[in-house]
Design an enzyme around this catalytic site. Structure first.
Site, PDB file in Angstrom:
ATOM      1  N   GLY A  46     -10.692  -2.308  15.585  1.00  0.00           N
ATOM      2  CA  GLY A  46     -10.932  -2.464  14.153  1.00  0.00           C
ATOM      3  C   GLY A  46     -11.120  -3.934  13.866  1.00  0.00           C
ATOM      4  N   HIS A  92       0.017  -1.938  16.755  1.00  0.00           N
ATOM      5  CA  HIS A  92      -0.784  -0.731  16.474  1.00  0.00           C
ATOM      6  C   HIS A  92      -0.121   0.495  17.109  1.00  0.00           C
ATOM      7  CE1 HIS A  92      -4.615  -3.444  16.343  1.00  0.00           C
ATOM      8  NE2 HIS A  92      -4.196  -3.202  15.104  1.00  0.00           N
ATOM      9  N   LYS A 146       0.856  -1.188   0.000  1.00  0.00           N
ATOM     10  CA  LYS A 146       0.000   0.000   0.000  1.00  0.00           C
ATOM     11  C   LYS A 146       0.887   1.231   0.000  1.00  0.00           C
ATOM     12  CE  LYS A 146      -3.575  -2.040   2.884  1.00  0.00           C
ATOM     13  NZ  LYS A 146      -3.682  -2.276   4.291  1.00  0.00           N
ATOM     14  N   GLY A 166     -14.191   1.531  16.507  1.00  0.00           N
ATOM     15  CA  GLY A 166     -14.149   2.615  17.492  1.00  0.00           C
ATOM     16  C   GLY A 166     -14.647   3.941  16.936  1.00  0.00           C
ATOM     17  N   GLU A 167     -14.374   4.185  15.653  1.00  0.00           N
ATOM     18  CA  GLU A 167     -14.766   5.469  15.055  1.00  0.00           C
ATOM     19  C   GLU A 167     -16.224   5.481  14.586  1.00  0.00           C
ATOM     20  OE1 GLU A 167     -11.924   6.399  11.913  1.00  0.00           O
ATOM     21  OE2 GLU A 167     -10.290   5.885  13.270  1.00  0.00           O
ATOM     22  N   HIS A 203      -8.160   0.987  20.326  1.00  0.00           N
ATOM     23  CA  HIS A 203      -8.056   0.874  18.861  1.00  0.00           C
ATOM     24  C   HIS A 203      -8.867  -0.371  18.501  1.00  0.00           C
ATOM     25  CE1 HIS A 203      -5.781   0.960  14.915  1.00  0.00           C
ATOM     26  NE2 HIS A 203      -6.294  -0.263  14.929  1.00  0.00           N
ATOM     27  N   GLU A 255      -2.607   6.419  10.688  1.00  0.00           N
ATOM     28  CA  GLU A 255      -1.271   5.826  10.817  1.00  0.00           C
ATOM     29  C   GLU A 255      -0.321   6.335   9.736  1.00  0.00           C
ATOM     30  OE1 GLU A 255      -1.658   1.452  12.213  1.00  0.00           O
ATOM     31  OE2 GLU A 255      -3.630   2.039  11.532  1.00  0.00           O
ATOM     32  N   ASP A 300     -16.862  -9.143  10.220  1.00  0.00           N
ATOM     33  CA  ASP A 300     -17.145  -7.722  10.044  1.00  0.00           C
ATOM     34  C   ASP A 300     -18.243  -7.287  11.012  1.00  0.00           C
ATOM     35  OD1 ASP A 300     -18.353  -5.243   8.969  1.00  0.00           O
ATOM     36  OD2 ASP A 300     -16.851  -5.539   7.400  1.00  0.00           O
ATOM     37  N   PHE A 301     -17.940  -6.261  11.801  1.00  0.00           N
ATOM     38  CA  PHE A 301     -18.871  -5.847  12.851  1.00  0.00           C
ATOM     39  C   PHE A 301     -20.193  -5.332  12.289  1.00  0.00           C
ATOM     40  CE2 PHE A 301     -16.802  -6.323  16.965  1.00  0.00           C
ATOM     41  CZ  PHE A 301     -15.546  -6.759  16.541  1.00  0.00           C
TER      42      PHE A 301
HETATM   43  P1  ADP Z   1      -8.020  -3.028  10.228  1.00  0.00           P
HETATM   44  O1  ADP Z   1      -7.700  -3.675  11.542  1.00  0.00           O
HETATM   45  O2  ADP Z   1      -8.122  -3.988   9.090  1.00  0.00           O
HETATM   46  O3  ADP Z   1      -7.212  -1.782   9.939  1.00  0.00           O
HETATM   47  P2  ADP Z   1     -10.227  -1.172  10.456  1.00  0.00           P
HETATM   48  O4  ADP Z   1      -9.735  -0.302  11.530  1.00  0.00           O
HETATM   49  O5  ADP Z   1     -10.328  -0.615   9.069  1.00  0.00           O
HETATM   50  O6  ADP Z   1      -9.521  -2.580  10.419  1.00  0.00           O
HETATM   51  O7  ADP Z   1     -11.661  -1.674  10.896  1.00  0.00           O
HETATM   52  C1  ADP Z   1     -12.381  -2.532  10.080  1.00  0.00           C
HETATM   53  C2  ADP Z   1     -13.627  -2.964  10.794  1.00  0.00           C
HETATM   54  O8  ADP Z   1     -14.376  -1.792  11.189  1.00  0.00           O
HETATM   55  C3  ADP Z   1     -14.547  -3.747   9.876  1.00  0.00           C
HETATM   56  O9  ADP Z   1     -14.329  -5.116  10.050  1.00  0.00           O
HETATM   57  C4  ADP Z   1     -15.915  -3.363  10.354  1.00  0.00           C
HETATM   58  O10 ADP Z   1     -16.372  -4.421  11.152  1.00  0.00           O
HETATM   59  C5  ADP Z   1     -15.735  -2.152  11.239  1.00  0.00           C
HETATM   60  N1  ADP Z   1     -16.591  -1.038  10.791  1.00  0.00           N
HETATM   61  C6  ADP Z   1     -16.361  -0.147   9.813  1.00  0.00           C
HETATM   62  N2  ADP Z   1     -17.408   0.699   9.699  1.00  0.00           N
HETATM   63  C7  ADP Z   1     -18.317   0.331  10.628  1.00  0.00           C
HETATM   64  C8  ADP Z   1     -19.596   0.787  11.009  1.00  0.00           C
HETATM   65  N3  ADP Z   1     -20.181   1.810  10.414  1.00  0.00           N
HETATM   66  N4  ADP Z   1     -20.225   0.140  12.019  1.00  0.00           N
HETATM   67  C9  ADP Z   1     -19.657  -0.896  12.618  1.00  0.00           C
HETATM   68  N5  ADP Z   1     -18.455  -1.374  12.302  1.00  0.00           N
HETATM   69  C10 ADP Z   1     -17.795  -0.792  11.332  1.00  0.00           C
END
Ligand code: ADP
Length: 397
Positions: free
Chosen positions: A206, A178, A14, A329-330, A204, A380, A279-280
């Site tokens: 994700g 992280h 990337k 988290g975001e 953090h 990051e 995926d959440f």
């Molecule tokens: P990585 O660890 O791959 O960097 P990210 O920080 O991009 O991951 O987070 C990815 C995860 O964030 C996805 O698997 C998804 O579950 C979650 N996610 C993204 N948008 C939303 C949302 N609107 N609501 C809930 N979960 C979300």
């Protein structure tokens, strides 16, 4: 200043070309299927180009990136000389690196020394570094380590209670990951608080998740360990687990330890508990439509995150700030609300209206909350670009 940020994986790479002062990204993209055939996806603003380009090694991938960056049609610079420095994300800095550093032969040897600790990522990160050195030999390169921010942890946090020889001879200890994200959030939190002297826990959350306890800008503890498998349950990782589970499964099913660890890294976490997805967003949809397994996966995740916040609050003897970052988290208001509901005993109160925020920096706690709770989007790549610019500018003086 233009910094090219590179995150090289085993078959992918990337990149982002960015201005470390403003955070503006002029172009970004992804090389995939390196060693297989090769595909470049390049984005400038909303414009996206996908090109199949042979990438027998990381060198051809870097060459393709540089070519498209100077391409009259899709590029954003006239010549590769306009790239002032390259910042590389490196997964494991072991005990060798407590900060980012300009890459020279010694640094390369030290990153090689850390390969046993990061066997999947460090070799790929090194390939990215070597490829850049080959095609842009006069451009300074900086290594930014995912473990470095956590090197301020005291021994009581980083030592495992196992025989000392494994620490002394083999560097077996907690490292944490992280780190670039935790460092970025800790810095931003200090700006928001107007001081460096406060105590915080950063979540953090994700696909991979980790928490850090930070005092006066320095990491005191973190939930991931020797590897990113430890801590809270994640998309596909189990998080903390009794080591005897590995023994039991290997013995009963004739599985190798490596295969068992692959199962714990790739087929566990909320994916395993839900049987639906890692995926959440899928889990929330499943839970809403009444899927009990999705509900359990989410409950387990919230519970374990809240337990870590409680543990780190005790470790720091109280906190002033709690921060949420990364994909979940975001964006996931339900996750933040559920985690904070466990923390009402210590006076954490969030405002449901403010908590609706998605992907933006906002204080979600009420005025009478004992702890300020914030959503802070992580970046990051910007942290890597800023560290790179700082080191390269300092070396010029
Ligand atoms: P990585 O660890 O791959 O960097 P990210 O920080 O991009 O991951 O987070 C990815 C995860 O964030 C996805 O698997 C998804 O579950 C979650 N996610 C993204 N948008 C939303 C949302 N609107 N609501 C809930 N979960 C979300």
């Amino acid at each position: 200043m233009n910094v090219l940020v590179i995150n090289a994986g085993s078959s992918s790479l990337k990149y982002q070309l960015m201005n470390p002062e403003t955070g503006d990204v002029s172009a970004k993209g992804l090389c995939e299927r390196i060693y297989i055939d090769g595909r470049l996806t390049h984005k400038v603003g909303d414009k996206k180009v996908v090109k199949d380009i042979p990438m027998p090694t990381h060198s051809e991938a870097i060459e393709a990136v540089l070519q498209i960056l100077v391409d009259p049609e899709n590029g954003v610079i006239k010549s590769v000389d306009e790239i002032d420095a390259v910042g590389h994300r490196v997964l494991h800095g072991g005990m060798e690196f407590s900060d980012s550093c300009i890459i020279n032969d010694e640094v390369i040897k030290a990153i090689e020394k850390c390969i046993p600790l990061g066997p999947l990522h460090n070799p790929a990160n090194l390939m990215g570094i070597r490829a850049c050195q080959a095609v842009m030999p006069n451009t300074p390169q900086v290594a930014v380590f995912d473990t470095a921010f956590h090197m301020t942890m005291p021994p009581k946090a980083y030592r495992y209670a196992i025989p000392t020889e494994y620490y002394k001879n083999d560097d077996i200890r907690r490292y944490g990951f992280h780190g670039t994200s935790h460092k970025y959030i800790a810095r931003r939190a200090a700006e928001l608080m107007g001081t460096k002297n406060f105590k915080m826990v950063n979540c953090h959350l994700g696909n991979g998740s980790s928490l850090s306890a930070v005092k006066d800008g320095k990491c005191q503890d973190t939930s991931m360990g020797l590897s990113p498998l430890a801590g809270v349950p994640m998309g596909t990782r189990s998080g903390d687990i009794d080591a005897c589970v590995v023994q039991f499964i290997c013995n009963k099913y004739g599985m190798s330890v490596d295969d068992c660890l692959t199962m714990l890294n790739k087929k566990s976490g909320v994916l395993a508990l839900s049987g639906v997805s890692s995926d959440f967003r899928d889990l929330s949809a499943g839970a809403e439509s009444g899927n009990e397994d999705c509900k359990l996966a989410l409950e387990k995740f919230y519970y374990e995150v809240a337990k870590y916040v409680g543990a780190y609050t005790a470790a720091l003897n109280g906190i002033d700030m709690l921060t949420f970052t990364a994909g979940v988290g975001e964006n996931d208001a339900d996750a933040r609300a559920a985690i904070c509901s466990y923390l009402s005993f210590m006076g954490v109160k969030i405002d449901p209206e403010k908590n609706k925020a998605r992907g933006q920096e906002v204080k979600i706690s009420t005025e009478d909350s004992t702890v300020q709770v914030w959503v802070i989007p992580t970046n990051e790549e910007l942290m890597i670009a800023q560290d790179t610019a700082e080191l390269v500018n300092a070396a010029k003086k």
